[in-house]
Design a protein around this motif. Structure first.
Motif, mmCIF file in Angstrom:
data_model
loop_
_atom_site.group_PDB
_atom_site.id
_atom_site.type_symbol
_atom_site.label_atom_id
_atom_site.label_comp_id
_atom_site.label_asym_id
_atom_site.label_seq_id
_atom_site.Cartn_x
_atom_site.Cartn_y
_atom_site.Cartn_z
ATOM 1 N N ILE A 93 -18.260 10.272 2.736
ATOM 2 C CA ILE A 93 -18.946 11.449 2.205
ATOM 3 C C ILE A 93 -18.496 11.632 0.762
ATOM 4 O O ILE A 93 -17.301 11.774 0.491
ATOM 5 N N SER A 94 -19.446 11.639 -0.156
ATOM 6 C CA SER A 94 -19.118 11.786 -1.576
ATOM 7 C C SER A 94 -19.363 13.229 -2.034
ATOM 8 O O SER A 94 -19.904 14.054 -1.299
ATOM 9 N N SER A 95 -19.001 13.511 -3.265
ATOM 10 C CA SER A 95 -19.188 14.851 -3.820
ATOM 11 C C SER A 95 -20.674 15.197 -3.925
ATOM 12 O O SER A 95 -21.060 16.355 -3.781
ATOM 13 N N LYS A 96 -21.508 14.198 -4.152
ATOM 14 C CA LYS A 96 -22.958 14.428 -4.237
ATOM 15 C C LYS A 96 -23.499 14.952 -2.914
ATOM 16 O O LYS A 96 -24.302 15.890 -2.879
ATOM 17 N N GLU A 97 -23.061 14.367 -1.815
ATOM 18 C CA GLU A 97 -23.515 14.797 -0.495
ATOM 19 C C GLU A 97 -22.992 16.197 -0.149
ATOM 20 O O GLU A 97 -23.704 16.989 0.456
ATOM 21 N N ILE A 98 -21.765 16.491 -0.562
ATOM 22 C CA ILE A 98 -21.202 17.820 -0.302
ATOM 23 C C ILE A 98 -21.967 18.876 -1.088
ATOM 24 O O ILE A 98 -22.302 19.939 -0.567
ATOM 25 N N GLU A 119 -10.805 10.835 -3.718
ATOM 26 C CA GLU A 119 -11.696 9.770 -3.255
ATOM 27 C C GLU A 119 -12.605 10.344 -2.180
ATOM 28 O O GLU A 119 -12.424 11.468 -1.735
ATOM 29 N N ALA A 120 -13.593 9.584 -1.791
ATOM 30 C CA ALA A 120 -14.573 10.052 -0.807
ATOM 31 C C ALA A 120 -13.905 10.291 0.549
ATOM 32 O O ALA A 120 -12.894 9.667 0.883
ATOM 33 N N ILE A 121 -14.485 11.199 1.347
ATOM 34 C CA ILE A 121 -13.979 11.507 2.688
ATOM 35 C C ILE A 121 -14.440 10.408 3.638
ATOM 36 O O ILE A 121 -15.631 10.123 3.733
ATOM 37 N N LYS A 122 -13.481 9.806 4.366
ATOM 38 C CA LYS A 122 -13.816 8.675 5.232
ATOM 39 C C LYS A 122 -13.434 8.902 6.695
ATOM 40 O O LYS A 122 -13.480 7.969 7.492
ATOM 41 N N THR A 123 -13.080 10.142 7.041
ATOM 42 C CA THR A 123 -12.690 10.423 8.428
ATOM 43 C C THR A 123 -13.423 11.656 8.941
ATOM 44 O O THR A 123 -13.871 12.491 8.164
ATOM 45 N N PHE A 124 -13.525 11.759 10.256
ATOM 46 C CA PHE A 124 -14.129 12.928 10.882
ATOM 47 C C PHE A 124 -13.114 14.069 10.880
ATOM 48 O O PHE A 124 -11.926 13.860 10.760
ATOM 49 N N GLY A 125 -13.614 15.286 11.025
ATOM 50 C CA GLY A 125 -12.739 16.448 11.071
ATOM 51 C C GLY A 125 -13.047 17.410 9.936
ATOM 52 O O GLY A 125 -14.044 17.274 9.226
ATOM 53 N N THR A 126 -12.159 18.382 9.761
ATOM 54 C CA THR A 126 -12.343 19.387 8.715
ATOM 55 C C THR A 126 -11.444 19.054 7.532
ATOM 56 O O THR A 126 -10.261 18.778 7.702
ATOM 57 N N HIS A 127 -12.045 19.080 6.352
ATOM 58 C CA HIS A 127 -11.317 18.762 5.122
ATOM 59 C C HIS A 127 -11.486 19.912 4.129
ATOM 60 O O HIS A 127 -12.557 20.494 4.024
ATOM 61 N N GLU A 128 -10.422 20.221 3.397
ATOM 62 C CA GLU A 128 -10.469 21.227 2.334
ATOM 63 C C GLU A 128 -10.806 20.507 1.031
ATOM 64 O O GLU A 128 -10.087 19.601 0.618
ATOM 65 N N VAL A 129 -11.903 20.913 0.388
ATOM 66 C CA VAL A 129 -12.306 20.310 -0.878
ATOM 67 C C VAL A 129 -12.138 21.351 -1.988
ATOM 68 O O VAL A 129 -12.813 22.378 -1.981
ATOM 69 N N PRO A 130 -11.232 21.089 -2.953
ATOM 70 C CA PRO A 130 -11.076 22.022 -4.067
ATOM 71 C C PRO A 130 -12.261 21.937 -5.036
ATOM 72 O O PRO A 130 -12.796 20.856 -5.281
ATOM 73 N N VAL A 137 -9.578 29.004 -12.441
ATOM 74 C CA VAL A 137 -9.903 29.347 -11.053
ATOM 75 C C VAL A 137 -10.356 28.104 -10.292
ATOM 76 O O VAL A 137 -11.267 27.398 -10.718
ATOM 77 N N THR A 138 -9.691 27.859 -9.159
ATOM 78 C CA THR A 138 -10.074 26.767 -8.274
ATOM 79 C C THR A 138 -10.302 27.352 -6.883
ATOM 80 O O THR A 138 -9.412 27.974 -6.322
ATOM 81 N N GLY A 139 -11.501 27.133 -6.341
ATOM 82 C CA GLY A 139 -11.821 27.591 -5.003
ATOM 83 C C GLY A 139 -11.731 26.447 -4.011
ATOM 84 O O GLY A 139 -11.638 25.287 -4.399
ATOM 85 N N LYS A 140 -11.712 26.780 -2.731
ATOM 86 C CA LYS A 140 -11.655 25.741 -1.699
ATOM 87 C C LYS A 140 -12.795 25.937 -0.729
ATOM 88 O O LYS A 140 -13.080 27.046 -0.305
ATOM 89 N N LEU A 141 -13.441 24.835 -0.390
ATOM 90 C CA LEU A 141 -14.553 24.845 0.557
ATOM 91 C C LEU A 141 -14.187 23.950 1.729
ATOM 92 O O LEU A 141 -13.731 22.820 1.538
ATOM 93 N N ALA A 142 -14.373 24.470 2.940
ATOM 94 C CA ALA A 142 -14.092 23.682 4.131
ATOM 95 C C ALA A 142 -15.303 22.812 4.434
ATOM 96 O O ALA A 142 -16.432 23.308 4.531
ATOM 97 N N VAL A 143 -15.077 21.504 4.571
ATOM 98 C CA VAL A 143 -16.144 20.559 4.880
ATOM 99 C C VAL A 143 -15.832 19.947 6.247
ATOM 100 O O VAL A 143 -14.812 19.288 6.425
ATOM 101 N N LYS A 144 -16.728 20.202 7.192
ATOM 102 C CA LYS A 144 -16.559 19.678 8.545
ATOM 103 C C LYS A 144 -17.422 18.424 8.686
ATOM 104 O O LYS A 144 -18.639 18.494 8.529
ATOM 105 N N VAL A 145 -16.782 17.297 8.946
ATOM 106 C CA VAL A 145 -17.502 16.027 9.069
ATOM 107 C C VAL A 145 -17.642 15.720 10.556
ATOM 108 O O VAL A 145 -16.651 15.646 11.280
ATOM 109 N N VAL A 146 -18.890 15.554 11.003
ATOM 110 C CA VAL A 146 -19.171 15.284 12.413
ATOM 111 C C VAL A 146 -19.964 13.996 12.552
ATOM 112 O O VAL A 146 -20.561 13.506 11.588
ATOM 113 N N GLU A 147 -19.984 13.485 13.774
ATOM 114 C CA GLU A 147 -20.751 12.257 14.042
ATOM 115 C C GLU A 147 -22.246 12.551 14.007
ATOM 116 O O GLU A 147 -22.704 13.582 14.460
#
Length: 148
Positions: A93-98, A119-130, A137-147
């Motif tokens: 999962i790249s930044s473009k897809e997010i 680097e790109a997200i390559k695993t399932f689960g929940t990831h924090e993306v700054p 100011v830096t915010g955080k977004l939770a990205v949940k990667v599912v099958e």
């Protein structure tokens, strides 16, 4: 002659500074190329008003960025990724897809360049993306990667 710089001039000063230069240098180089104006009372007052306006705009942008960071704190998006044999992630999962998923799911227009991903997200689960919303100011977004 004192001159208020309208643009950065190498070896002389930055935009908005008041510098003392020779009369000939001012008349023949700085004034004709619109790099600066003579430091009269009117021009100094205009400079002060421009700085005040710029400070006000910067404060508004900072407040908006802080507000968006707080809004992002409780939100999450879901992104689907294909799974290979044995449930292993296939692809990344790249930044473009997010950014596209945030626009679709949350109606937020996030610039993919502001997502700070090593680097790109390559695993399932929940990831924090700054997300770099402002220089301070830096915010955080939770990205949940599912099958998929």
């Amino acid at each position: 002659m004192q001159v208020v710089l309208l643009e950065d001039v190498k070896a002389l000063g930055k935009k908005g500074e008041i510098v003392k230069v020779n009369d000939g240098y001012a008349r023949n180089f700085i004034l004709p190329k619109k790099l600066g104006v003579e430091a009269t009372a009117k021009n100094l007052n205009d400079l002060k008003l421009q700085k005040a306006n710029a400070d006000k705009i910067a404060a508004e942008q900072l407040a908006a960025a802080k507000e968006l960071a707080q809004k992002l704190e409780g939100l999450s998006i879901t992104v689907k990724m294909k799974a290979g044999e044995g449930g292993k992630a296939f692809g990344s999962i790249s930044s473009k897809e997010i950014a596209a998923a945030a626009a679709e799911q949350l109606n937020l227009d996030l610039d993919k360049k502001k997502l700070v991903m090593g680097e790109a997200i390559k695993t399932f689960g929940t990831h924090e993306v700054p997300i770099k919303l402002h220089k301070d100011v830096t915010g955080k977004l939770a990205v949940k990667v599912v099958e998929a």
